[in-house]
Design a protein around this motif. Structure first.
Motif, PDB file in Angstrom:
ATOM      1  N   TYR A 164       0.829  -1.204   0.000  1.00 52.94           N
ATOM      2  CA  TYR A 164       0.000   0.000   0.000  1.00 52.94           C
ATOM      3  C   TYR A 164       0.869   1.262   0.000  1.00 52.94           C
ATOM      4  O   TYR A 164       0.628   2.195  -0.780  1.00 52.94           O
ATOM      5  N   ALA A 165       1.878   1.296   0.871  1.00 51.34           N
ATOM      6  CA  ALA A 165       2.739   2.474   0.968  1.00 51.34           C
ATOM      7  C   ALA A 165       3.440   2.765  -0.356  1.00 51.34           C
ATOM      8  O   ALA A 165       3.606   3.932  -0.734  1.00 51.34           O
ATOM      9  N   ALA A 166       3.838   1.723  -1.068  1.00 46.45           N
ATOM     10  CA  ALA A 166       4.553   1.898  -2.331  1.00 46.45           C
ATOM     11  C   ALA A 166       3.640   2.369  -3.455  1.00 46.45           C
ATOM     12  O   ALA A 166       4.085   3.054  -4.383  1.00 46.45           O
ATOM     13  N   HIS A 167       2.349   2.008  -3.386  1.00 49.88           N
ATOM     14  CA  HIS A 167       1.435   2.296  -4.494  1.00 49.88           C
ATOM     15  C   HIS A 167       0.253   3.162  -4.075  1.00 49.88           C
ATOM     16  O   HIS A 167      -0.800   3.125  -4.712  1.00 49.88           O
ATOM     17  N   LEU A 168       0.427   3.946  -3.033  1.00 50.23           N
ATOM     18  CA  LEU A 168      -0.628   4.840  -2.554  1.00 50.23           C
ATOM     19  C   LEU A 168      -1.083   5.758  -3.684  1.00 50.23           C
ATOM     20  O   LEU A 168      -0.275   6.408  -4.341  1.00 50.23           O
ATOM     21  N   SER A 169      -2.387   5.783  -3.911  1.00 51.24           N
ATOM     22  CA  SER A 169      -2.951   6.657  -4.941  1.00 51.24           C
ATOM     23  C   SER A 169      -4.422   6.892  -4.628  1.00 51.24           C
ATOM     24  O   SER A 169      -5.014   6.201  -3.798  1.00 51.24           O
ATOM     25  N   PHE A 170      -4.996   7.862  -5.304  1.00 48.93           N
ATOM     26  CA  PHE A 170      -6.414   8.154  -5.105  1.00 48.93           C
ATOM     27  C   PHE A 170      -7.276   6.953  -5.481  1.00 48.93           C
ATOM     28  O   PHE A 170      -8.213   6.601  -4.767  1.00 48.93           O
ATOM     29  N   ARG A 171      -6.953   6.303  -6.588  1.00 49.86           N
ATOM     30  CA  ARG A 171      -7.742   5.152  -7.041  1.00 49.86           C
ATOM     31  C   ARG A 171      -7.692   3.998  -6.037  1.00 49.86           C
ATOM     32  O   ARG A 171      -8.725   3.407  -5.706  1.00 49.86           O
ATOM     33  N   VAL A 172      -6.517   3.701  -5.543  1.00 48.35           N
ATOM     34  CA  VAL A 172      -6.389   2.622  -4.566  1.00 48.35           C
ATOM     35  C   VAL A 172      -7.155   2.973  -3.293  1.00 48.35           C
ATOM     36  O   VAL A 172      -7.852   2.125  -2.716  1.00 48.35           O
ATOM     37  N   ASP A 173      -7.065   4.209  -2.844  1.00 48.29           N
ATOM     38  CA  ASP A 173      -7.800   4.621  -1.647  1.00 48.29           C
ATOM     39  C   ASP A 173      -9.305   4.502  -1.845  1.00 48.29           C
ATOM     40  O   ASP A 173     -10.034   4.092  -0.921  1.00 48.29           O
TER      41      ASP A 173
END
Length: 211
Positions: A164-173
């Motif tokens: 999650y920390a590596a790929h944090l983004s609006f879409r993932v959230d």
């Protein structure tokens, strides 16, 4: 990058203040029921570790008796014996998490992120330091929470948090937010496949070029 550095915190703050205001009456009612149905304080306050492994005070509605030992949930063999009847209800519905809106307003937490852990989870905390998962704010829900919570091994929890920390983004959230609502309402995971595919696509993109 803009979302990670600025917009995520901005959205968290606006939403937390809005929800805190409109849910003020339910918060008061839950607090009264907790106080009237069992001995002990209304709030469960515990030191947890957040971004950069810094400690902060986390707030939850108390769902356990005042005689419950201070150990991680996954370490209990008879946790039902320590949860109050009303505590069981607010745990199943995640209403015990509502006071964490204050943690979000203060800047200790986010709505989405790695779960803030206590010192009883020292192995996961150590793994997070190694893999960079402690570089983001902890959240009420997150990738590890929607993929098993306490059923995961320490290594898997830390791995999900790092992903999650590596790929944090609006879409993932947004996907994690939807999955959290569905999990709370239906106790299933209809968005897990979509979420997993989205994170895998992000990983492939990350392999090709830096964020």
């Amino acid at each position: 990058m803009v979302y990670r550095r600025f917009l995520k915190r901005f959205f968290d703050l606006l939403l937390a203040i809005f929800l805190f205001i409109i849910l003020l009456l339910p918060l008061v009612i839950i607090a009264l029921i907790v106080k009237l149905t069992s001995k002990g304080p209304i709030l469960f306050i515990q030191e947890r570790y957040g971004r950069n492994s810094r400690p902060f005070k986390l707030y939850k509605f108390r769902s356990m008796t005042d005689s419950a030992p201070q150990i991680a949930n996954s370490k209990f063999t008879d946790i039902q014996n320590y949860i109050t009847p009303f505590g069981m209800f607010i745990r199943k519905t995640s209403l015990d998490e509502l006071p964490q809106f204050w943690n979000i307003i203060k800047g200790d937490m986010s709505f989405i992120g790695p779960r803030p852990l206590a010192k009883t989870d020292k192995k996961v905390l150590s793994l997070r330091k190694q893999n960079g998962a402690d570089q983001v704010l902890p959240g009420i829900s997150g990738l590890a929470q929607v993929n098993g919570r306490n059923n995961l091994s320490d290594e898997d929890k830390a791995a999900y948090d790092a992903k999650y920390a590596a790929h944090l983004s609006f879409r993932v959230d947004m996907l994690l937010t939807l999955e959290t609502f569905i999990s709370v309402l239906n106790r299933d995971g209809v968005f897990k496949e979509t979420l997993t595919r989205d994170v895998e696509n992000l990983e492939e993109s990350h392999d090709r070029k830096p964020f």
